[in-house]
Design an enzyme around this catalytic site. Structure first.
Site, PDB file in Angstrom:
ATOM      1  N   MET A 118     -12.361   3.444  -2.038  1.00 45.68           N
ATOM      2  CA  MET A 118     -13.170   3.737  -0.846  1.00 45.68           C
ATOM      3  C   MET A 118     -13.927   5.014  -1.165  1.00 45.68           C
ATOM      4  SD  MET A 118     -10.269   2.706   1.904  1.00 45.68           S
ATOM      5  CE  MET A 118      -9.013   2.755   0.642  1.00 45.68           C
ATOM      6  N   ASP A 168      -6.549  -6.439   4.334  1.00 49.64           N
ATOM      7  CA  ASP A 168      -5.969  -5.092   4.239  1.00 49.64           C
ATOM      8  C   ASP A 168      -6.140  -4.366   5.571  1.00 49.64           C
ATOM      9  OD1 ASP A 168      -5.142  -2.584   3.428  1.00 49.64           O
ATOM     10  OD2 ASP A 168      -6.868  -2.204   2.120  1.00 49.64           O
ATOM     11  N   MET A 178      -9.553   7.400  -1.673  1.00 44.53           N
ATOM     12  CA  MET A 178     -10.538   7.818  -0.657  1.00 44.53           C
ATOM     13  C   MET A 178     -11.115   9.166  -1.044  1.00 44.53           C
ATOM     14  SD  MET A 178      -8.519   6.809   2.812  1.00 44.53           S
ATOM     15  CE  MET A 178      -7.402   5.392   2.894  1.00 44.53           C
ATOM     16  N   HIS A 216      -7.948   0.072  -4.722  1.00 45.63           N
ATOM     17  CA  HIS A 216      -8.969  -0.104  -3.665  1.00 45.63           C
ATOM     18  C   HIS A 216      -9.781   1.177  -3.575  1.00 45.63           C
ATOM     19  CE1 HIS A 216      -9.669  -0.732   0.959  1.00 45.63           C
ATOM     20  NE2 HIS A 216     -10.790  -0.826   0.272  1.00 45.63           N
ATOM     21  N   MET A 221     -11.586  -6.266   4.889  1.00 44.75           N
ATOM     22  CA  MET A 221     -10.843  -5.223   5.617  1.00 44.75           C
ATOM     23  C   MET A 221     -10.574  -5.711   7.033  1.00 44.75           C
ATOM     24  SD  MET A 221     -10.161  -2.731   3.616  1.00 44.75           S
ATOM     25  CE  MET A 221      -9.435  -1.673   4.880  1.00 44.75           C
ATOM     26  N   HIS A 268      -0.718  -1.593  -4.162  1.00 46.95           N
ATOM     27  CA  HIS A 268      -2.073  -1.321  -3.671  1.00 46.95           C
ATOM     28  C   HIS A 268      -2.298   0.188  -3.630  1.00 46.95           C
ATOM     29  CE1 HIS A 268      -5.684  -2.499  -1.334  1.00 46.95           C
ATOM     30  NE2 HIS A 268      -5.450  -1.431  -0.591  1.00 46.95           N
ATOM     31  N   ASP A 303      -4.849   3.112  -2.758  1.00 48.34           N
ATOM     32  CA  ASP A 303      -6.041   3.432  -1.959  1.00 48.34           C
ATOM     33  C   ASP A 303      -6.658   4.760  -2.380  1.00 48.34           C
ATOM     34  OD1 ASP A 303      -6.248   1.306   0.076  1.00 48.34           O
ATOM     35  OD2 ASP A 303      -4.255   2.005   0.684  1.00 48.34           O
ATOM     36  N   SER A 335       0.842  -1.202   0.000  1.00 53.46           N
ATOM     37  CA  SER A 335       0.000   0.000   0.000  1.00 53.46           C
ATOM     38  C   SER A 335       0.874   1.248   0.000  1.00 53.46           C
ATOM     39  CB  SER A 335      -0.911   0.020   1.224  1.00 53.46           C
ATOM     40  OG  SER A 335      -1.517   1.299   1.300  1.00 53.46           O
TER      41      SER A 335
HETATM   42  C1  DX5 Z   1      -6.759   1.620   4.902  1.00 56.94           C
HETATM   43  C2  DX5 Z   1      -6.170   1.222   3.575  1.00 56.94           C
HETATM   44  C3  DX5 Z   1      -5.014   0.322   3.665  1.00 56.94           C
HETATM   45  C4  DX5 Z   1      -3.813   0.879   4.400  1.00 56.94           C
HETATM   46  C5  DX5 Z   1      -3.060  -0.282   4.981  1.00 56.94           C
HETATM   47  O1  DX5 Z   1      -8.008   2.160   4.716  1.00 56.94           O
HETATM   48  O2  DX5 Z   1      -7.157   0.561   2.794  1.00 56.94           O
HETATM   49  O3  DX5 Z   1      -4.618  -0.140   2.379  1.00 56.94           O
HETATM   50  O4  DX5 Z   1      -2.962   1.648   3.605  1.00 56.94           O
HETATM   51  O5  DX5 Z   1      -2.015   0.217   5.734  1.00 56.94           O
HETATM   52  P1  DX5 Z   1      -1.368  -0.538   6.974  1.00 56.94           P
HETATM   53  O6  DX5 Z   1      -0.688  -1.763   6.432  1.00 56.94           O
HETATM   54  O7  DX5 Z   1      -0.433   0.479   7.516  1.00 56.94           O
HETATM   55  O8  DX5 Z   1      -2.495  -0.880   7.921  1.00 56.94           O
HETATM   56 ZN    ZN Z   2      -6.558  -0.513   0.964  1.00 60.46          ZN
END
Ligand code: DX5
Ligand code: ZN
Length: 218
Positions: free
Chosen positions: A69, A176, A38, A67, A138, A34, A36, A9
């Site tokens: 969100m 994740d 948001m 991913h 998750m 990965h 993310d 990530s």
């Molecule tokens: C959280 C993200 C994850 C996050 C994981 O909402 O979806 O992908 O970056 O990070 P770590 O491994 O630090 O929990």
């Molecule tokens: Zn994620």
């Protein structure tokens, strides 16, 4: 037997050196990147989106594991595929129709994954198992990197893996949030095979070794 894979990530990467960070993943034999996304509505945080994905796509052949969100993923999945996503995960709890969104992702040439938050029962994904390329469980509340793994989420992985076995599928299960060497063991035992790791991986001195340990190759 499914391959164990590590998806790094980049939420935990050095954003001003993103290009170098992407090459660092390649050099350390990381399987996927990965990404993310948001939107500040579905979760209480805002990250990055299409232009950054496009820039990353230009410099790497790594599998780009996006991913989403965001509140209405069906409005954006085709563009994420067009901008380079290989896998697109979206949340079952979002405002989009799940079946329609899976179909749209596949039609745009990417793999489709259904994601569930820690509070969503595992059984909610059952009806989509024949259609999804991956299920994302998750293991923290989505929104931020660096949180602690929620132990109860391993049971959901177990329930989904059992169901997949019953219906004769070997679909990937991704986890994740809060994944490190110790929690990796727990989720792998429960049936997960794609491990997302952000803070643990980026903070490790030897990323290749950390990833190999999580995968169980050492
Ligand atoms: C959280 C993200 C994850 C996050 C994981 O909402 O979806 O992908 O970056 O990070 P770590 O491994 O630090 O929990
Ligand atoms: Zn994620």
């Amino acid at each position: 037997m499914l391959n164990n894979l590590i998806s790094a990530s980049i939420l935990s990467a050095d954003m001003l050196r993103l290009g170098e960070e992407v090459h660092r993943l390649e050099k350390n034999n990381i399987d996927m990147l990965h990404f993310d996304v948001m939107d500040g509505v579905f979760v209480n945080n805002i990250t990055y989106g299409l232009p950054i994905l496009k820039a990353i796509r230009k410099i790497t052949d790594l599998t780009l594991d996006v991913h989403l969100m965001i509140t209405e993923p069906h409005r954006y999945v085709s563009r994420f595929a067009e901008f380079g996503a290989d896998i697109i995960s979206f949340h079952l709890e979002s405002e989009s129709d799940v079946m329609e969104t899976i179909t749209q992702i596949k039609a745009s040439g990417a793999k489709a994954a259904v994601a569930i938050k820690p509070s969503t029962p595992a059984e909610k994904v059952f009806e989509y198992l024949p259609f999804a390329d991956m299920i994302l469980v998750m293991t923290v509340e989505p929104g931020f990197g660096g949180q602690s793994f929620i132990p109860e989420t391993a049971d959901k992985v177990r329930i989904i893996r059992r169901r997949l076995n019953e219906i004769g599928l070997d679909t990937d299960i991704q986890v994740d949030g809060g994944i490190d060497i110790i929690t990796a063991e727990i989720v792998k035992k429960a049936g997960a095979n794609v491990l997302v790791s952000g803070s643990f991986l980026f903070q490790s001195d030897n990323m290749a070794e950390a990833a190999a340990k999580m995968k169980g190759n050492t």
